[in-house]
Design an enzyme around this catalytic site. Sequence first.
Site, PDB file in Angstrom:
ATOM      1  N   LYS A   1       0.836  -1.217   0.000  1.00 49.23           N
ATOM      2  CA  LYS A   1       0.000   0.000   0.000  1.00 49.23           C
ATOM      3  C   LYS A   1       0.869   1.266   0.000  1.00 49.23           C
ATOM      4  O   LYS A   1       0.659   2.172  -0.790  1.00 49.23           O
ATOM      5  CB  LYS A   1      -0.918   0.042   1.236  1.00 49.23           C
ATOM      6  CG  LYS A   1      -1.838  -1.150   1.372  1.00 49.23           C
ATOM      7  CD  LYS A   1      -2.722  -1.050   2.607  1.00 49.23           C
ATOM      8  CE  LYS A   1      -1.975  -1.061   3.935  1.00 49.23           C
ATOM      9  NZ  LYS A   1      -1.271  -2.322   4.248  1.00 49.23           N
TER      10      LYS A   1
ATOM     11  N   ARG B   1      -9.631   1.089   8.505  1.00 49.50           N
ATOM     12  CA  ARG B   1      -9.163  -0.257   8.801  1.00 49.50           C
ATOM     13  C   ARG B   1     -10.191  -1.052   9.605  1.00 49.50           C
ATOM     14  O   ARG B   1      -9.926  -2.186   9.983  1.00 49.50           O
ATOM     15  CB  ARG B   1      -7.930  -0.122   9.661  1.00 49.50           C
ATOM     16  CG  ARG B   1      -6.714  -0.842   9.166  1.00 49.50           C
ATOM     17  CD  ARG B   1      -5.658  -0.423  10.152  1.00 49.50           C
ATOM     18  NE  ARG B   1      -4.450  -1.126  10.071  1.00 49.50           N
ATOM     19  CZ  ARG B   1      -3.377  -0.707   9.414  1.00 49.50           C
ATOM     20  NH1 ARG B   1      -3.418   0.376   8.698  1.00 49.50           N
ATOM     21  NH2 ARG B   1      -2.276  -1.393   9.489  1.00 49.50           N
TER      22      ARG B   1
ATOM     23  N   ARG C   1      11.817  -5.698   5.156  1.00 47.84           N
ATOM     24  CA  ARG C   1      11.622  -4.268   4.879  1.00 47.84           C
ATOM     25  C   ARG C   1      12.612  -3.410   5.683  1.00 47.84           C
ATOM     26  O   ARG C   1      12.865  -3.663   6.859  1.00 47.84           O
ATOM     27  CB  ARG C   1      10.196  -3.860   5.245  1.00 47.84           C
ATOM     28  CG  ARG C   1       9.987  -2.351   5.156  1.00 47.84           C
ATOM     29  CD  ARG C   1       8.537  -1.961   5.152  1.00 47.84           C
ATOM     30  NE  ARG C   1       7.806  -2.429   6.302  1.00 47.84           N
ATOM     31  CZ  ARG C   1       6.495  -2.288   6.448  1.00 47.84           C
ATOM     32  NH1 ARG C   1       5.783  -1.730   5.490  1.00 47.84           N
ATOM     33  NH2 ARG C   1       5.910  -2.733   7.526  1.00 47.84           N
TER      34      ARG C   1
ATOM     35  N   ARG D   1      11.373  -1.640  11.175  1.00 50.41           N
ATOM     36  CA  ARG D   1      10.260  -1.230  12.032  1.00 50.41           C
ATOM     37  C   ARG D   1      10.083  -2.216  13.186  1.00 50.41           C
ATOM     38  O   ARG D   1      10.186  -3.420  12.991  1.00 50.41           O
ATOM     39  CB  ARG D   1       8.963  -1.156  11.212  1.00 50.41           C
ATOM     40  CG  ARG D   1       8.667   0.226  10.690  1.00 50.41           C
ATOM     41  CD  ARG D   1       7.536   0.281   9.698  1.00 50.41           C
ATOM     42  NE  ARG D   1       6.303  -0.368  10.114  1.00 50.41           N
ATOM     43  CZ  ARG D   1       5.178  -0.341   9.412  1.00 50.41           C
ATOM     44  NH1 ARG D   1       5.144   0.308   8.257  1.00 50.41           N
ATOM     45  NH2 ARG D   1       4.092  -0.945   9.825  1.00 50.41           N
TER      46      ARG D   1
ATOM     47  N   ARG E   1      -0.276  -9.014  13.224  1.00 48.35           N
ATOM     48  CA  ARG E   1      -0.845  -7.958  12.366  1.00 48.35           C
ATOM     49  C   ARG E   1      -1.701  -8.566  11.264  1.00 48.35           C
ATOM     50  O   ARG E   1      -2.746  -8.021  10.904  1.00 48.35           O
ATOM     51  CB  ARG E   1       0.276  -7.109  11.763  1.00 48.35           C
ATOM     52  CG  ARG E   1       0.831  -6.107  12.774  1.00 48.35           C
ATOM     53  CD  ARG E   1       2.158  -5.545  12.333  1.00 48.35           C
ATOM     54  NE  ARG E   1       2.114  -4.859  11.072  1.00 48.35           N
ATOM     55  CZ  ARG E   1       3.172  -4.675  10.280  1.00 48.35           C
ATOM     56  NH1 ARG E   1       4.350  -5.159  10.631  1.00 48.35           N
ATOM     57  NH2 ARG E   1       3.050  -4.034   9.146  1.00 48.35           N
TER      58      ARG E   1
HETATM   59  P1  AP5 Z   1       4.897  -1.646   1.900  1.00 50.84           P
HETATM   60  O1  AP5 Z   1       4.546  -0.836   0.701  1.00 50.84           O
HETATM   61  O2  AP5 Z   1       5.673  -0.990   2.972  1.00 50.84           O
HETATM   62  O3  AP5 Z   1       3.589  -2.385   2.472  1.00 50.84           O
HETATM   63  P2  AP5 Z   1       2.293  -1.801   3.198  1.00 50.84           P
HETATM   64  O4  AP5 Z   1       1.106  -2.417   2.534  1.00 50.84           O
HETATM   65  O5  AP5 Z   1       2.347  -0.315   3.255  1.00 50.84           O
HETATM   66  O6  AP5 Z   1       2.466  -2.498   4.604  1.00 50.84           O
HETATM   67  P3  AP5 Z   1       2.462  -1.889   6.066  1.00 50.84           P
HETATM   68  O7  AP5 Z   1       3.204  -2.873   6.929  1.00 50.84           O
HETATM   69  O8  AP5 Z   1       2.961  -0.478   6.083  1.00 50.84           O
HETATM   70  O9  AP5 Z   1       0.980  -1.939   6.384  1.00 50.84           O
HETATM   71  P4  AP5 Z   1       0.367  -1.908   7.734  1.00 50.84           P
HETATM   72  O10 AP5 Z   1      -0.999  -1.679   7.276  1.00 50.84           O
HETATM   73  O11 AP5 Z   1       0.562  -3.071   8.607  1.00 50.84           O
HETATM   74  O12 AP5 Z   1       1.180  -0.772   8.535  1.00 50.84           O
HETATM   75  P5  AP5 Z   1       0.798   0.732   8.866  1.00 50.84           P
HETATM   76  O13 AP5 Z   1       2.044   1.507   8.856  1.00 50.84           O
HETATM   77  O14 AP5 Z   1      -0.350   1.162   8.056  1.00 50.84           O
HETATM   78  O15 AP5 Z   1       5.704  -2.938   1.377  1.00 50.84           O
HETATM   79  C1  AP5 Z   1       6.229  -3.885   2.295  1.00 50.84           C
HETATM   80  C2  AP5 Z   1       7.628  -4.341   1.839  1.00 50.84           C
HETATM   81  O16 AP5 Z   1       7.506  -5.088   0.636  1.00 50.84           O
HETATM   82  C3  AP5 Z   1       8.601  -3.202   1.544  1.00 50.84           C
HETATM   83  O17 AP5 Z   1       9.880  -3.566   1.965  1.00 50.84           O
HETATM   84  C4  AP5 Z   1       8.542  -3.056   0.001  1.00 50.84           C
HETATM   85  O18 AP5 Z   1       9.768  -2.576  -0.514  1.00 50.84           O
HETATM   86  C5  AP5 Z   1       8.251  -4.477  -0.432  1.00 50.84           C
HETATM   87  N1  AP5 Z   1       7.388  -4.566  -1.611  1.00 50.84           N
HETATM   88  C6  AP5 Z   1       6.294  -3.802  -1.897  1.00 50.84           C
HETATM   89  N2  AP5 Z   1       5.732  -4.188  -3.052  1.00 50.84           N
HETATM   90  C7  AP5 Z   1       6.475  -5.240  -3.501  1.00 50.84           C
HETATM   91  C8  AP5 Z   1       6.394  -6.084  -4.654  1.00 50.84           C
HETATM   92  N3  AP5 Z   1       5.441  -5.930  -5.570  1.00 50.84           N
HETATM   93  N4  AP5 Z   1       7.320  -7.068  -4.788  1.00 50.84           N
HETATM   94  C9  AP5 Z   1       8.297  -7.239  -3.862  1.00 50.84           C
HETATM   95  N5  AP5 Z   1       8.447  -6.461  -2.751  1.00 50.84           N
HETATM   96  C10 AP5 Z   1       7.529  -5.479  -2.583  1.00 50.84           C
HETATM   97  O19 AP5 Z   1       0.272   0.578  10.379  1.00 50.84           O
HETATM   98  C11 AP5 Z   1       1.157   0.282  11.441  1.00 50.84           C
HETATM   99  C12 AP5 Z   1       0.391   0.246  12.755  1.00 50.84           C
HETATM  100  O20 AP5 Z   1      -0.194   1.553  13.023  1.00 50.84           O
HETATM  101  C13 AP5 Z   1      -0.809  -0.714  12.804  1.00 50.84           C
HETATM  102  O21 AP5 Z   1      -0.412  -2.042  13.141  1.00 50.84           O
HETATM  103  C14 AP5 Z   1      -1.666  -0.053  13.893  1.00 50.84           C
HETATM  104  O22 AP5 Z   1      -1.149  -0.322  15.187  1.00 50.84           O
HETATM  105  C15 AP5 Z   1      -1.481   1.429  13.611  1.00 50.84           C
HETATM  106  N6  AP5 Z   1      -2.495   1.936  12.656  1.00 50.84           N
HETATM  107  C16 AP5 Z   1      -2.269   2.462  11.431  1.00 50.84           C
HETATM  108  N7  AP5 Z   1      -3.421   2.807  10.830  1.00 50.84           N
HETATM  109  C17 AP5 Z   1      -4.414   2.493  11.714  1.00 50.84           C
HETATM  110  C18 AP5 Z   1      -5.831   2.586  11.654  1.00 50.84           C
HETATM  111  N8  AP5 Z   1      -6.461   3.083  10.569  1.00 50.84           N
HETATM  112  N9  AP5 Z   1      -6.549   2.155  12.726  1.00 50.84           N
HETATM  113  C19 AP5 Z   1      -5.921   1.677  13.834  1.00 50.84           C
HETATM  114  N10 AP5 Z   1      -4.581   1.527  13.923  1.00 50.84           N
HETATM  115  C20 AP5 Z   1      -3.831   1.940  12.879  1.00 50.84           C
HETATM  116 MG    MG Z   2       2.672   1.060   4.852  1.00 54.30          MG
END
Ligand code: AP5
Ligand code: MG
Length: 218
Positions: free
Chosen positions: A15, A90, A129, A162, A173
Amino acid sequence: MPDYIVMLGAPGAGKGTQAARIAEKVALPHISSGDIFRENLKNETVLGKKAADYMNRGELVPDDLTIEMIADRLSRPDCANGAILDGFPRTPAQAEALDGMLQKLGGEVVVVPYIKVPEEELISRLSGRIVCKECGATFHKKFKPFESCPYGKCEGEYLYQREDDKVETVTNRIKVYLENTAPLIAYYQDKGVLQEVDGDQAIDDVLASLIAVLPQQE
Ligand code: AP5
Ligand code: MG
C-alpha cells in the site's frame, strides 16, 4: 468534486510503496495513518504515547483516536482536491466515519484498489523491509535494495527495521487484518468502488495494474 482513493490490502501488500507513486502521478497527498502515528511516536506527542503500545503489539489503535487524527489531516488545505488514503480506514466504524467526513468535505471515495498478495509473500516482504528514519522511504533487503533516497535525506545510518516487522508481531498484524479490516472488502464491493489488483507481481507491474483502475485523468 474531490476524489479520494482508499488503498486496501494486508500488512506488506504494498500500500505504502504504491500510494507514494500514485500520489505523485495524480498530484494528490499521500496520507498514511501508520506514518502519521510513527511521526507522533518519534516526536513523543500525547497521541504518539497513546498509540505506541498498540502499534508495537501489532494491534489497532482505538477507532476514536484514529478517526480524530485523520479528520484533522483531511481538513487541511492540501486535501481540498482529494487524497490517497493508505492504512485508513481499517475497521467498519472507520469506514463509516470516513463517509461522514467526506460528505462534509463534499467529496467521495471514487475507487478502492484492493492489493491482493498471498500470506507467505507478506511475511517475507515485511521481515525484509527497511525504512528511512528521516523521510519514511521504504526499501527491501532483497526485492528493493536501497540505492539512493528519493528525497536526498536517507543514508545507511538512517535505515532501520520497524519494531512491528519482527516475525511474531507480523503474524499478529495479519490476524488483526483478517478479523478487522478484511470485512471492508465487502463494504466497498457493495458500494461498487472495489477493484481487485494482483499484488504478487514486480513493483512496476503492480503500479501499472493500479493505474489501469484509477479514474481517467483529463
Ligand atoms: P509496503 O509498501 O511498505 O507495504 P504496506 O502495505 O504499506 O504495509 P504496512 O506494513 O505499512 O501496512 P500496515 O498496514 O501493517 O502498517 P501501517 O504503517 O499502516 O511494502 C512492504 C515491503 O515489501 C517493503 O519492503 C517493500 O519494498 C516491499 N514490496 C512492496 N511491493 C512489492 C512487490 N510488488 N514485490 C516485492 N516487494 C515489494 O500501520 C502500522 C500500525 O499503526 C498498525 O499495526 C496499527 O497499530 C497502527 N495503525 C495504522 N493505521 C491504523 C488505523 N487506521 N486504525 C488503527 N490503527 C492503525
Ligand atoms: Mg505502509
